[in-house]
Design a protein around this motif. Structure first.
Motif, PDB file in Angstrom:
ATOM      1  N   ALA A   1      24.585   4.053  25.636  1.00 44.51           N
ATOM      2  CA  ALA A   1      23.872   2.854  24.926  1.00 44.51           C
ATOM      3  C   ALA A   1      24.264   1.622  24.207  1.00 44.51           C
ATOM      4  CB  ALA A   1      22.964   3.403  23.826  1.00 44.51           C
ATOM      5  N   LEU A   2      25.649   2.422  24.277  1.00 47.12           N
ATOM      6  CA  LEU A   2      26.368   0.568  23.475  1.00 47.12           C
ATOM      7  C   LEU A   2      26.445  -0.694  25.195  1.00 47.12           C
ATOM      8  CD1 LEU A   2      28.607  -1.317  22.214  1.00 47.12           C
ATOM      9  CD2 LEU A   2      29.714   0.059  22.669  1.00 47.12           C
ATOM     10  N   ALA A   3      26.681   0.413  26.378  1.00 49.93           N
ATOM     11  CA  ALA A   3      27.408  -0.504  27.447  1.00 49.93           C
ATOM     12  C   ALA A   3      25.920  -1.232  27.488  1.00 49.93           C
ATOM     13  CB  ALA A   3      27.762   0.611  28.970  1.00 49.93           C
TER      14      ALA A   3
ATOM     15  N   GLU B   1      28.904  -1.323  15.121  1.00 57.11           N
ATOM     16  CA  GLU B   1      28.465  -1.229  16.831  1.00 57.11           C
ATOM     17  C   GLU B   1      28.189  -0.271  17.224  1.00 57.11           C
ATOM     18  OE1 GLU B   1      29.468  -5.243  18.618  1.00 57.11           O
ATOM     19  OE2 GLU B   1      30.331  -4.921  17.106  1.00 57.11           O
ATOM     20  N   LEU B   2      29.009   0.930  17.393  1.00 55.40           N
ATOM     21  CA  LEU B   2      29.346   2.270  17.741  1.00 55.40           C
ATOM     22  C   LEU B   2      29.136   3.346  16.508  1.00 55.40           C
ATOM     23  CD1 LEU B   2      29.370   3.500  21.029  1.00 55.40           C
ATOM     24  CD2 LEU B   2      31.785   2.988  20.222  1.00 55.40           C
TER      25      LEU B   2
ATOM     26  N   ALA C   1      37.901   4.213  25.087  1.00 57.30           N
ATOM     27  CA  ALA C   1      38.126   2.781  25.958  1.00 57.30           C
ATOM     28  C   ALA C   1      38.346   2.938  27.674  1.00 57.30           C
ATOM     29  CB  ALA C   1      39.296   2.554  25.074  1.00 57.30           C
ATOM     30  N   GLN C   2      38.762   3.944  27.544  1.00 59.54           N
ATOM     31  CA  GLN C   2      38.961   4.464  29.169  1.00 59.54           C
ATOM     32  C   GLN C   2      37.671   4.460  30.364  1.00 59.54           C
ATOM     33  OE1 GLN C   2      40.344   8.052  30.775  1.00 59.54           O
ATOM     34  NE2 GLN C   2      41.341   7.260  31.809  1.00 59.54           N
TER      35      GLN C   2
ATOM     36  N   ARG D   1      37.000  -1.026  16.293  1.00 59.71           N
ATOM     37  CA  ARG D   1      36.989  -2.307  15.771  1.00 59.71           C
ATOM     38  C   ARG D   1      35.871  -1.979  15.757  1.00 59.71           C
ATOM     39  NH1 ARG D   1      40.376  -7.195  17.274  1.00 59.71           N
ATOM     40  NH2 ARG D   1      42.219  -6.724  15.597  1.00 59.71           N
ATOM     41  N   LEU D   2      34.761  -1.582  16.920  1.00 61.32           N
ATOM     42  CA  LEU D   2      33.213  -1.273  17.427  1.00 61.32           C
ATOM     43  C   LEU D   2      33.017  -0.274  16.333  1.00 61.32           C
ATOM     44  CD1 LEU D   2      33.353  -1.473  21.015  1.00 61.32           C
ATOM     45  CD2 LEU D   2      31.833  -3.165  19.352  1.00 61.32           C
ATOM     46  N   ILE D   3      33.473   1.078  16.250  1.00 60.92           N
ATOM     47  CA  ILE D   3      32.738   2.028  15.653  1.00 60.92           C
ATOM     48  C   ILE D   3      32.297   1.385  13.726  1.00 60.92           C
ATOM     49  CG2 ILE D   3      33.405   4.324  14.532  1.00 60.92           C
ATOM     50  CD1 ILE D   3      34.654   4.724  17.094  1.00 60.92           C
TER      51      ILE D   3
END
Length: 66
Positions: A49-51, A30-31, A12-13, A24-26
């Protein structure tokens, strides 16, 4: 040296998000992440990869490495 795994708070940071948003992404898949004890553990490469998928023009610079 980069950490081998990151917590949801650390992710998050890096992303400028809140830890619950990372969770939530996990949980949505998605992550990719796993659990170590009661904490989520995320590979730094999965964060990158997510970024890249979400904002390809934004580069993550973490731990002092370009």
């Amino acid at each position: 040296m980069s950490p081998l795994l990151l917590t949801a708070s650390q992710v998050a940071q890096l992303l400028g998000a809140r830890p619950y948003e990372v969770v939530r992404l996990i949980e949505s898949g998605e992550l990719p992440a796993g659990k170590v004890g009661q904490r989520w553990a995320v590979s730094p490469s999965q964060v990158e990869a997510l970024a890249e998928r979400v904002a390809p023009s934004v580069s993550l610079v973490a731990w002092g490495q370009p």
